[in-house]
Scaffold this active site. Structure first.
Site, PDB file in Angstrom:
ATOM      1  N   HIS A 296       0.810  -1.231   0.000  1.00  0.00           N
ATOM      2  CA  HIS A 296       0.000   0.000   0.000  1.00  0.00           C
ATOM      3  C   HIS A 296       0.843   1.282   0.000  1.00  0.00           C
ATOM      4  CE1 HIS A 296      -0.013  -0.424   4.669  1.00  0.00           C
ATOM      5  NE2 HIS A 296       0.992   0.348   4.296  1.00  0.00           N
TER       6      HIS A 296
ATOM      7  N   HIS B 163      -2.504   4.216   9.816  1.00  0.00           N
ATOM      8  CA  HIS B 163      -1.155   4.656  10.203  1.00  0.00           C
ATOM      9  C   HIS B 163      -1.260   5.884  11.111  1.00  0.00           C
ATOM     10  CE1 HIS B 163      -0.634   2.346   6.483  1.00  0.00           C
ATOM     11  NE2 HIS B 163       0.603   2.131   6.833  1.00  0.00           N
TER      12      HIS B 163
ATOM     13  N   HIS C 117       9.949  -3.929   4.329  1.00  0.00           N
ATOM     14  CA  HIS C 117      10.347  -2.521   4.423  1.00  0.00           C
ATOM     15  C   HIS C 117      10.582  -2.122   5.875  1.00  0.00           C
ATOM     16  CE1 HIS C 117       5.928  -2.134   4.792  1.00  0.00           C
ATOM     17  NE2 HIS C 117       5.955  -0.828   4.934  1.00  0.00           N
TER      18      HIS C 117
ATOM     19  N   GLU D 169       3.567  -5.749   8.750  1.00  0.00           N
ATOM     20  CA  GLU D 169       2.250  -5.512   8.115  1.00  0.00           C
ATOM     21  C   GLU D 169       1.739  -6.774   7.419  1.00  0.00           C
ATOM     22  OE1 GLU D 169       2.458  -0.702   7.047  1.00  0.00           O
ATOM     23  OE2 GLU D 169       2.788  -2.134   5.441  1.00  0.00           O
TER      24      GLU D 169
HETATM   25  C1  DHB Z   1       6.076   3.593   2.996  1.00  0.00           C
HETATM   26  C2  DHB Z   1       5.485   2.354   3.134  1.00  0.00           C
HETATM   27  C3  DHB Z   1       4.423   2.144   4.000  1.00  0.00           C
HETATM   28  O1  DHB Z   1       3.822   0.940   4.223  1.00  0.00           O
HETATM   29  C4  DHB Z   1       3.906   3.218   4.722  1.00  0.00           C
HETATM   30  O2  DHB Z   1       2.830   3.013   5.488  1.00  0.00           O
HETATM   31  C5  DHB Z   1       4.507   4.474   4.612  1.00  0.00           C
HETATM   32  C6  DHB Z   1       5.588   4.664   3.753  1.00  0.00           C
HETATM   33  C7  DHB Z   1       7.198   3.823   2.053  1.00  0.00           C
HETATM   34  O3  DHB Z   1       7.665   2.873   1.416  1.00  0.00           O
HETATM   35  O4  DHB Z   1       7.641   4.963   1.920  1.00  0.00           O
HETATM   36 FE    FE Z   2       2.230   1.003   5.819  1.00  0.00          FE
END
Ligand code: DHB
Ligand code: FE
Length: 284
Positions: free
Chosen positions: A12, A59, A193, A240
């Protein structure tokens, strides 16, 4: 009766939403990301759901640290896109399905999962980016959506096993709704991530792809993975991914049916700070 026909899984990344909203999808950086969703847009035109049960995480947008529901089901008639600091995304408001959402809340709570019922909520990129990836830029979203928010931001977050079990309860809840509805369940967020600390920028292609393999063929084993494995291998925000186990747990094979058909699988790096993963599984 209502039935779950398919599950859709996707990252997302908020920058994907910005790329769409700012008309940058054709730029060399973004083009390969959006190419991975061309099949999906075609597929969903041919496999139009009556309702989407959309598992995502907020978030710190609708829920701040003041109040942190572990599992929250949106029972409202509509959900407005939130302002996450740059103004609300220029996307349609989300139309809910209060009757089915209330039925699912009733059934799932009776199956011993303590859901928070949310009658008013704004939705952030966790929900709107997957909608944009699958439907493009319509003036109105083509079907109602039941937002289902999972806390994966502030520990303690629910285990993969609990998410997988919850998916099974959601499947039963949908199957006991007395109207002939084609329901899709979406699991969103991930893949690897990490957005903060010394390991910011961590991506783990090999682990992501092995996890996808296992999610498809042996989700019960994927459900057993502890948080620490996600955090170590897929980064702090890689956790996540437990949300994908809710959608996977709602598929027919988990309740003794046939294994799902993999209609589409896509993986791409880079997209902002996140590895983009995407799957479409159809019940047979
Ligand atoms: C990013 C990824 C995420 O899941 C999020 O909630 C906020 C930022 C990103 O890759 O920048
Ligand atoms: Fe996220």
């Amino acid at each position: 009766m209502a039935r779950i026909t398919a599950s859709v899984y996707t990252s997302h990344v908020p920058a994907i939403g910005a790329a769409i909203d700012l008309g940058k999808t054709g730029e060399p950086y973004w083009q390969p990301v959006f190419k991975g969703y061309e099949f999906s847009k075609q597929w969903i035109r041919q496999n139009r759901p009556d309702v989407i049960f959309l598992v995502y995480n907020d978030h710190a947008t609708a829920f701040s640290l003041d109040m942190i529901p572990t599992f929250a089901i949106g029972t409202a008639a509509e959900f407005i896109p939130a302002d996450e600091g740059f103004g609300p995304r220029p996307v349609p408001k989300v139309i809910g399905h209060p009757e089915l959402a209330s039925h699912i809340a009733h059934s799932v709570i009776q199956q011993d999962f303590d859901l928070t019922i949310v009658n008013k909520m704004e939705v952030d990129h966790g929900l709107t980016v997957p909608m944009s990836l699958m439907f493009g830029e319509p003036v109105a979203w083509p079907c109602p959506v039941i937002p289902f928010a999972v806390n994966v931001v502030q520990y303690p977050v629910p285990s993969g096993q609990r998410c997988f079990n919850l998916g099974q309860a959601i499947r039963k809840a949908v199957a006991s709704y007395d109207e002939d509805l084609n329901v899709q369940i979406w699991g969103t967020g991930g893949m690897s991530h990490q957005l903060q600390g010394p390991r910011a920028g961590l991506i783990n292609r090999e682990w992501d792809n092995a996890w996808l393999d296992q999610l498809i063929t042996d989700p019960a084993a994927a459900a057993k993975l502890p948080h620490i494995d996600y955090v170590r291998e897929a980064g702090s925000e890689g956790v996540e991914l437990v949300m994908w186990l809710i959608a996977r747990g709602a598929m027919a094979d988990v309740a003794g049916g046939k294994p799902p058909r993999v209609a589409h699988r896509f993986y791409h790096v880079p997209a902002s700070n996140t590895a983009v993963g995407h799957l479409i599984l159809e019940n047979q």
